[in-house]
Design a protein around this motif. Sequence first.
Motif, PDB file in Angstrom:
ATOM      1  N   VAL A 190       8.377  47.074 -33.263  1.00  0.00           N
ATOM      2  CA  VAL A 190       8.978  45.739 -33.213  1.00  0.00           C
ATOM      3  C   VAL A 190       8.641  45.059 -31.887  1.00  0.00           C
ATOM      4  O   VAL A 190       8.336  43.862 -31.841  1.00  0.00           O
ATOM      5  CB  VAL A 190      10.504  45.822 -33.423  1.00  0.00           C
ATOM      6  N   ASP A 191       8.670  45.804 -30.805  1.00  0.00           N
ATOM      7  CA  ASP A 191       8.328  45.267 -29.486  1.00  0.00           C
ATOM      8  C   ASP A 191       6.890  44.742 -29.495  1.00  0.00           C
ATOM      9  O   ASP A 191       6.616  43.616 -29.061  1.00  0.00           O
ATOM     10  CB  ASP A 191       8.496  46.365 -28.434  1.00  0.00           C
ATOM     11  N   ALA A 192       5.960  45.556 -30.009  1.00  0.00           N
ATOM     12  CA  ALA A 192       4.560  45.146 -30.061  1.00  0.00           C
ATOM     13  C   ALA A 192       4.375  43.931 -30.967  1.00  0.00           C
ATOM     14  O   ALA A 192       3.585  43.028 -30.654  1.00  0.00           O
ATOM     15  CB  ALA A 192       3.701  46.307 -30.553  1.00  0.00           C
ATOM     16  N   ALA A 193       5.092  43.913 -32.073  1.00  0.00           N
ATOM     17  CA  ALA A 193       4.968  42.799 -33.015  1.00  0.00           C
ATOM     18  C   ALA A 193       5.477  41.494 -32.402  1.00  0.00           C
ATOM     19  O   ALA A 193       4.820  40.449 -32.496  1.00  0.00           O
ATOM     20  CB  ALA A 193       5.728  43.111 -34.296  1.00  0.00           C
ATOM     21  N   LEU A 194       6.624  41.532 -31.775  1.00  0.00           N
ATOM     22  CA  LEU A 194       7.159  40.323 -31.144  1.00  0.00           C
ATOM     23  C   LEU A 194       6.213  39.824 -30.057  1.00  0.00           C
ATOM     24  O   LEU A 194       5.978  38.613 -29.919  1.00  0.00           O
ATOM     25  CB  LEU A 194       8.544  40.598 -30.565  1.00  0.00           C
ATOM     26  N   ALA A 195       5.653  40.752 -29.288  1.00  0.00           N
ATOM     27  CA  ALA A 195       4.718  40.378 -28.227  1.00  0.00           C
ATOM     28  C   ALA A 195       3.474  39.707 -28.800  1.00  0.00           C
ATOM     29  O   ALA A 195       2.899  38.798 -28.191  1.00  0.00           O
ATOM     30  CB  ALA A 195       4.333  41.609 -27.411  1.00  0.00           C
ATOM     31  N   ALA A 196       3.046  40.155 -29.983  1.00  0.00           N
ATOM     32  CA  ALA A 196       1.842  39.614 -30.623  1.00  0.00           C
ATOM     33  C   ALA A 196       2.107  38.325 -31.385  1.00  0.00           C
ATOM     34  O   ALA A 196       1.165  37.704 -31.890  1.00  0.00           O
ATOM     35  CB  ALA A 196       1.240  40.654 -31.556  1.00  0.00           C
ATOM     36  N   GLY A 197       3.378  37.935 -31.509  1.00  0.00           N
ATOM     37  CA  GLY A 197       3.710  36.681 -32.175  1.00  0.00           C
ATOM     38  C   GLY A 197       4.296  36.809 -33.563  1.00  0.00           C
ATOM     39  O   GLY A 197       4.600  35.807 -34.203  1.00  0.00           O
ATOM     40  N   TYR A 198       4.472  38.034 -34.041  1.00  0.00           N
ATOM     41  CA  TYR A 198       5.118  38.211 -35.345  1.00  0.00           C
ATOM     42  C   TYR A 198       6.551  37.678 -35.269  1.00  0.00           C
ATOM     43  O   TYR A 198       7.262  37.906 -34.289  1.00  0.00           O
ATOM     44  CB  TYR A 198       5.203  39.688 -35.718  1.00  0.00           C
ATOM     45  N   ARG A 199       6.951  37.028 -36.347  1.00  0.00           N
ATOM     46  CA  ARG A 199       8.325  36.554 -36.430  1.00  0.00           C
ATOM     47  C   ARG A 199       8.972  36.945 -37.761  1.00  0.00           C
ATOM     48  O   ARG A 199      10.054  36.449 -38.096  1.00  0.00           O
ATOM     49  CB  ARG A 199       8.381  35.023 -36.261  1.00  0.00           C
ATOM     50  N   ALA A 200       8.315  37.835 -38.510  1.00  0.00           N
ATOM     51  CA  ALA A 200       8.862  38.293 -39.788  1.00  0.00           C
ATOM     52  C   ALA A 200       8.771  39.808 -39.858  1.00  0.00           C
ATOM     53  O   ALA A 200       7.788  40.412 -39.411  1.00  0.00           O
ATOM     54  CB  ALA A 200       8.099  37.669 -40.960  1.00  0.00           C
ATOM     55  N   PHE A 201       9.822  40.413 -40.435  1.00  0.00           N
ATOM     56  CA  PHE A 201       9.911  41.863 -40.547  1.00  0.00           C
ATOM     57  C   PHE A 201      10.434  42.207 -41.931  1.00  0.00           C
ATOM     58  O   PHE A 201      11.429  41.647 -42.380  1.00  0.00           O
ATOM     59  CB  PHE A 201      10.825  42.426 -39.463  1.00  0.00           C
ATOM     60  N   ASP A 202       9.747  43.133 -42.597  1.00  0.00           N
ATOM     61  CA  ASP A 202      10.038  43.454 -43.990  1.00  0.00           C
ATOM     62  C   ASP A 202      10.517  44.901 -44.105  1.00  0.00           C
ATOM     63  O   ASP A 202       9.741  45.835 -43.934  1.00  0.00           O
ATOM     64  CB  ASP A 202       8.781  43.246 -44.839  1.00  0.00           C
ATOM     65  N   SER A 203      11.797  45.074 -44.420  1.00  0.00           N
ATOM     66  CA  SER A 203      12.386  46.403 -44.574  1.00  0.00           C
ATOM     67  C   SER A 203      12.930  46.542 -45.992  1.00  0.00           C
ATOM     68  O   SER A 203      12.688  45.709 -46.865  1.00  0.00           O
ATOM     69  CB  SER A 203      13.483  46.623 -43.531  1.00  0.00           C
ATOM     70  N   ALA A 204      13.663  47.620 -46.233  1.00  0.00           N
ATOM     71  CA  ALA A 204      14.266  47.889 -47.545  1.00  0.00           C
ATOM     72  C   ALA A 204      15.265  49.019 -47.395  1.00  0.00           C
ATOM     73  O   ALA A 204      15.140  49.861 -46.490  1.00  0.00           O
ATOM     74  CB  ALA A 204      13.193  48.275 -48.570  1.00  0.00           C
ATOM     75  N   ALA A 205      16.208  49.055 -48.304  1.00  0.00           N
ATOM     76  CA  ALA A 205      17.193  50.134 -48.270  1.00  0.00           C
ATOM     77  C   ALA A 205      16.512  51.495 -48.357  1.00  0.00           C
ATOM     78  O   ALA A 205      16.873  52.430 -47.632  1.00  0.00           O
ATOM     79  CB  ALA A 205      18.193  49.962 -49.410  1.00  0.00           C
ATOM     80  N   VAL A 206      15.493  51.620 -49.218  1.00  0.00           N
ATOM     81  CA  VAL A 206      14.852  52.920 -49.396  1.00  0.00           C
ATOM     82  C   VAL A 206      13.982  53.320 -48.210  1.00  0.00           C
ATOM     83  O   VAL A 206      13.591  54.488 -48.097  1.00  0.00           O
ATOM     84  CB  VAL A 206      14.021  52.972 -50.697  1.00  0.00           C
ATOM     85  N   TYR A 207      13.665  52.390 -47.323  1.00  0.00           N
ATOM     86  CA  TYR A 207      12.877  52.741 -46.137  1.00  0.00           C
ATOM     87  C   TYR A 207      13.725  53.497 -45.115  1.00  0.00           C
ATOM     88  O   TYR A 207      13.183  54.117 -44.205  1.00  0.00           O
ATOM     89  CB  TYR A 207      12.296  51.499 -45.462  1.00  0.00           C
TER      90      TYR A 207
END
Length: 290
Positions: free
Chosen positions: A38-55
């Motif tokens: 998540v840290d790397a993603a935010l630094a790279a500009g990601y603003r969306a995260f996709d999870s799920a109960a089964v994850y």
Amino acid sequence: MASSVLASQSVLLDTGAQMPLLGLGMYKLAAEEVHCAVDAALAAGYRAFDSAAVYQNEAKLGRALMELLPKYGLTRENVFITSKLGPRDQGEKAMEGALCSLSQLGMDYIDLYLIHWPGTQGLDVADQHNSGNRAQSWAALEDLFIQGKLKAIGVSNFMPAHMRELMLSCKIRPAVLQVEFHPHLCQAELRSMCKEWGVCFQAYTSLGKGELLTDPLVVEVAKSCSRTPAQVLLRWAVQQGIPVLPKSSKPERIKENAGIFDFTLCEDHMEQLSALERGRRFCWDPSQVV
């Protein structure tokens, strides 16, 4: 490309919300990997995260965002969070399952919540109760949407028959359909249906679980563009307006996957990649679920 520009690349949902074209997929991210990813993603500009109960990483994602958003001058409103109802909660447990996702994430609302699978855990794919359970789940999601706890609702792994059934019975149309999509599986019928009904078509497994990275044509196109095969595959999708959710736990790969908005594939390359269609799935096949 600057992260702020990447973050502006989005698609408009029928709810009026903007959903980023690029998100970080959380599938199979172990608990100890989530914070770094998540840290790397935010630094790279990601603003969306996709999870799920089964994850089984919703709680870790929620905590990571709570800790890391201030580091980047961001708030909860600056990120788009997707999660999904587990097949074990399909039917009468759907409301409980969705509220559990909210609790695990530690959030007041989820931007997009999907029915993860058209079937029900423990039921045979041919069991007629699958249909009734889907309807019950959707009614629960509609209630939570009206309450504002789910800002958008949708489905994942629904095939044409499941989509037709849902569109005939729903009070609130699904905002998103998330399915496997890549040059070996172009999902023409589902994409046509989504276009007709105003449903956002979203891709997962864009890299074919890594196997498409060595496809000779993908490699050839990547060399001609001075890009990586992963960037070519992701660009092929987003250039068609299709959001993607590449998964990685490696910071350098997360950053690399973000580099898809500062180049364009030519028309010939787009057509050649699309011509790789062969109906090949790298993941489960939901078409047998009644």
